[in-house]
Motif scaffolding. Structure first.
Motif, PDB file in Angstrom:
ATOM      1  N   GLY A 145       7.189 -13.117   4.973  1.00  0.00           N
ATOM      2  CA  GLY A 145       6.857 -13.841   3.744  1.00  0.00           C
ATOM      3  C   GLY A 145       5.569 -13.357   3.106  1.00  0.00           C
TER       4      GLY A 145
ATOM      5  N   GLU B  64      -5.021 -11.970   7.967  1.00  0.00           N
ATOM      6  CA  GLU B  64      -4.086 -11.855   9.085  1.00  0.00           C
ATOM      7  C   GLU B  64      -4.832 -12.175  10.380  1.00  0.00           C
ATOM      8  OE1 GLU B  64      -0.808 -11.469   9.982  1.00  0.00           O
ATOM      9  OE2 GLU B  64      -1.759 -11.626  11.940  1.00  0.00           O
ATOM     10  N   ALA B  65      -4.290 -13.143  11.129  1.00  0.00           N
ATOM     11  CA  ALA B  65      -4.960 -13.580  12.362  1.00  0.00           C
ATOM     12  C   ALA B  65      -4.941 -12.509  13.449  1.00  0.00           C
ATOM     13  CB  ALA B  65      -4.293 -14.842  12.886  1.00  0.00           C
TER      14      ALA B  65
ATOM     15  N   ALA C   9       3.477 -14.342  16.657  1.00  0.00           N
ATOM     16  CA  ALA C   9       2.946 -12.974  16.605  1.00  0.00           C
ATOM     17  C   ALA C   9       1.482 -13.054  16.206  1.00  0.00           C
ATOM     18  CB  ALA C   9       3.727 -12.164  15.574  1.00  0.00           C
TER      19      ALA C   9
ATOM     20  N   ARG D 209       6.082 -10.967  13.175  1.00  0.00           N
ATOM     21  CA  ARG D 209       7.280 -10.755  14.001  1.00  0.00           C
ATOM     22  C   ARG D 209       8.214  -9.689  13.429  1.00  0.00           C
ATOM     23  NH1 ARG D 209       9.005 -16.948  14.371  1.00  0.00           N
ATOM     24  NH2 ARG D 209       7.946 -16.933  12.358  1.00  0.00           N
TER      25      ARG D 209
ATOM     26  N   GLY E 275      15.171  -8.648  15.153  1.00  0.00           N
ATOM     27  CA  GLY E 275      16.472  -8.013  15.380  1.00  0.00           C
ATOM     28  C   GLY E 275      17.081  -7.352  14.159  1.00  0.00           C
TER      29      GLY E 275
ATOM     30  N   ILE F 243      18.815  -8.511  11.885  1.00  0.00           N
ATOM     31  CA  ILE F 243      20.077  -9.088  11.403  1.00  0.00           C
ATOM     32  C   ILE F 243      19.743  -9.761  10.077  1.00  0.00           C
ATOM     33  CG2 ILE F 243      21.919 -10.741  11.867  1.00  0.00           C
ATOM     34  CD1 ILE F 243      21.260 -10.314  14.885  1.00  0.00           C
TER      35      ILE F 243
ATOM     36  N   ALA G 263      -7.144 -18.130   9.792  1.00  0.00           N
ATOM     37  CA  ALA G 263      -7.364 -19.154   8.759  1.00  0.00           C
ATOM     38  C   ALA G 263      -7.419 -20.534   9.395  1.00  0.00           C
ATOM     39  CB  ALA G 263      -6.255 -19.089   7.725  1.00  0.00           C
TER      40      ALA G 263
ATOM     41  N   THR H  91      15.573 -14.454   7.857  1.00  0.00           N
ATOM     42  CA  THR H  91      14.494 -13.638   7.280  1.00  0.00           C
ATOM     43  C   THR H  91      14.849 -13.026   5.933  1.00  0.00           C
ATOM     44  OG1 THR H  91      13.793 -13.224   9.540  1.00  0.00           O
ATOM     45  CG2 THR H  91      12.815 -11.840   7.861  1.00  0.00           C
TER      46      THR H  91
END
Ligand SMILES: Cc1cc2nc3c(=O)[nH]c(=O)nc-3n(C[C@H](O)[C@H](O)[C@H](O)COP(=O)(O)OP(=O)(O)OC[C@H]3O[C@@H](n4cnc5c(N)ncnc54)[C@H](O)[C@@H]3O)c2cc1C
Ligand code: SF4
Length: 564
Positions: free
Chosen positions: A20, A39-40, A101, A107, A112, A114, A252, A541
């Motif tokens: 996202g 980004e963590a 993640a 992630r 996968g 798909i 964050a 996703t």
């Protein structure tokens, strides 16, 4: 642009760089916005850091899983079921697993691939069976964005014209492998629908990326960018615009709000220095993954928003769902003693079995699809799941090696992935007593499956056993009982958690509107899985990507008109 204190004020601050967040960064920088991406996790580059071409013997552990790498040490995801210093809790009686993640791209580095569109029925389920809720948008609203994602990212598949499995703009799919042909024949005999799979892997050159060379190691991260990851496909072109500022190791903590009630930036912990830092922005986009976004909103309390940000409805964290799942594996004698042959392919299934039945004749609503696995993949530690499970398998020395050669490739497995109906007992909230190592309050999960889900996985178990029997095989495990929940996986375990900031037209019952814009805060948006109203039996996703692109387009148009 700088604030009065001299700090840079970005047009947009995005939290999270996975599906996202990566898509929002790509679309918004292309549209001319100056974007900061928090980004963590750490930086990660599939070309430098991926293990695509490693052999098991390159490691003394032969690729076996570790606590930090539960899916094997060559897996492309930094994170896992547990992260040191970042706990979560579960209410008594709740079994919930949360995969997180912590790396650039989230992630998407090992998912996968798909890549399924939700179908027209999936957006209007309540109108069809009275359960859950309809989305405030329809398939036709999202279709152009699915098409754009197909064109940008690339996906293989086949046009089938099935009613609730919309076709996309596909590259040619790879042909089924031996075990997939046998499974396909058996499943078709039992009346199931079997089609080529739909994975975001390119089989032709695409937008400057090389096609897949069929090494079968997609979960390690693709060094040729032939499959989709945010790190390989979205972040590099966004960086090239010169308008993206990437801030890694930035956890964050809170979305900050000005006196006007609008979001004015994000406070984060700089993990390298431990310092609490603030980043100013005119627009905030949350894409930290469904539950992390709910956590951020609930932790963003102020005098204007005492129950958390965008939470006037009290529904942040509610309507949480995960895909239902269960697996059955077996041994197929006719696949034993195969002469060595080439089964190279993509790192995922080549066939797909969509939902094929009519619920009016069943004791559960909605449906599930079937994922097939097996074959002669690269052997690593623990492969074949233990030789003792095969007839006469085991022993020592030469006979053991012979057994491995004989049985290698004769295993088949089926995984069901089905739709859960949101229920009032499945949600997340802030645990009042626990904080993580940064002092940020953590999530507590509540979870309950209902008979709708139990009956569905019972049906999965029976179907998979029937397919294996039709193939002339033997199942490895007995049918799980009702008391064992028919083998249903824990909530969260299928890693498709959705909801927590759901969309809707009514601000009293939803968090964001049909453009994923918070009802309460017009410059706050959500582009991960949290706005989902329902699960569908499709992996989510592709829809996260399409909705993120659609929301980013809305933001860009609002910026042009000066509304934001
Ligand atoms: C093994 C596996 C296989 C999967 N297979 C499929 C599949 O085949 N098909 C499918 O559709 N889906 C699949 N999924 C699910 C898919 O990965 C997710 O749906 C998707 O990645 C979600 O995107 P996201 O942007 O919401 O979250 P993520 O991709 O998880 O990205 C979120 C990012 O936000 C960061 N973050 C979190 N909190 C903060 C914070 N407070 N501050 C800053 N940054 C933060 C994280 O570090 C992470 O990088 C799979 C998942 C796994 C783990
Ligand atoms: S199978 Fe194809 S897409 Fe997957 S890692 Fe190998 S080359 Fe890349």
């Amino acid at each position: 642009m700088q604030s009065r204190s001299g700090a840079t004020v970005y047009d947009v601050c995005i939290v999270g760089s996975g599906a996202g967040g990566g898509m929002a960064a790509h679309a918004l920088t292309k549209a001319g916005a100056r974007v900061a991406l928090l980004e963590a996790g750490q930086m990660w580059d599939p070309i430098k850091d991926g293990a695509m071409l490693k052999w098991p013997y390159d490691s003394p552990r032969r690729g076996a899983s570790t606590r930090e790498k539960p899916f094997g040490e060559f897996d492309g995801c930094i994170g896992g079921w547990q992260i040191d210093g970042e706990p979560y809790t579960t209410a008594p009686g709740t079994r919930f697993d949360w995969w997180r993640a912590r790396m650039l791209g989230g992630r998407t580095n090992h998912w996968g691939r798909i890549s399924l569109r939700f179908g027209p029925y999936d957006f209007t389920r309540k109108s069809r069976d009275g359960l859950g809720d309809d989305w405030p948008i329809t398939y036709d609203d999202v279709k152009p964005w699915y098409d754009e994602v197909d064109r940008l990212v690339g996906i293989f598949g086949s046009a089938e014209g099935l009613p609730n499995e919309p076709d996309g703009i596909f590259h040619p799919p790879p042909v089924p492998r031996c075990f997939e042909r046998l499974a396909s024949n058996a499943a078709k005999k039992l009346g199931l629908t079997v089609i080529p799979s739909r994975l975001s892997i390119i089989t032709k050159p695409h937008n400057g990326r090389a096609p897949c060379h069929y090494c079968g190691q997609c979960n390690r991260g693709c060094m040729t960018h032939s499959n989709f990851s945010s790190t390989g496909v979205l972040i590099p072109p966004a960086m090239k615009t010169g308008r993206l500022t990437l801030v890694a190791d930035a956890m964050a903590r809170e979305v900050t709000v000005g006196r006007d009630g609008l979001a004015n930036g994000v406070s984060y912990i700089d993990k390298k220095t431990g310092r609490d830092t603030h980043l100013s922005a005119r627009i905030v986009v949350l894409a930290a993954s469904a539950c992390e976004t709910a956590r951020l909103l609930l932790n963003s309390k102020s005098s204007t928003f005492p129950n958390g940000l965008a939470n006037s409805s009290g529904t942040v964290g509610k309507y949480l769902t995960d895909t239902t799942g269960t697996d059955v594996a077996g041994f197929i004698p006719k696949m034993m003693d195969m002469p060595p042959h080439n089964e190279d392919g993509v790192g995922g299934m080549h066939i797909y079995m969509p939902w094929w039945l009519d619920n009016s004749k069943l004791d559960f609503p909605r449906g599930y699809h079937i994922e097939t696995w097996g074959g002669r993949g690269l052997p690593g530690a623990g492969f074949m799941g233990g030789i003792h499970r095969y007839p006469k398998g085991g022993g020592y020395g030469a006979s053991l090696k012979d057994d491995y050669r004989r049985y290698y490739g004769s295993t088949i497995g089926f995984s069901g992935r089905g739709e859960m109906i949101p229920n009032g007992d499945s949600y997340c909230e802030i645990d009042p007593n626990v904080v993580d190592q940064y002092g940020i309050p953590v999530l507590r999960f509540h979870w309950k499956w209902t008979d709708a889900e139990y009956n569905q996985v019972k049906h999965m178990q029976e179907t998979f056993r029937a397919i294996i029997a039709e193939m002339g095989g033997q199942v490895f495990s007995p049918m799980p009982t009702k008391e064992q929940g028919y083998g249903i996986a824990n909530g969260g375990a299928i890693i498709h958690e959705l909801g927590g900031a759901r969309m809707g037209n009514n601000p009293k019952t939803s968090v964001v509107n049909a453009n994923c814009q918070a009802h309460d805060v017009k410059n706050l948006f959500v582009t991960d899985g949290s706005p989902f109203v329902s699960q569908a039996d499709k992996n989510p996703t592709w829809t996260i990507l399409a909705l993120s692109m659609r929301t980013s387009d809305f933001i860009a148009r609002q910026r042009k008109t000066g509304a934001l």
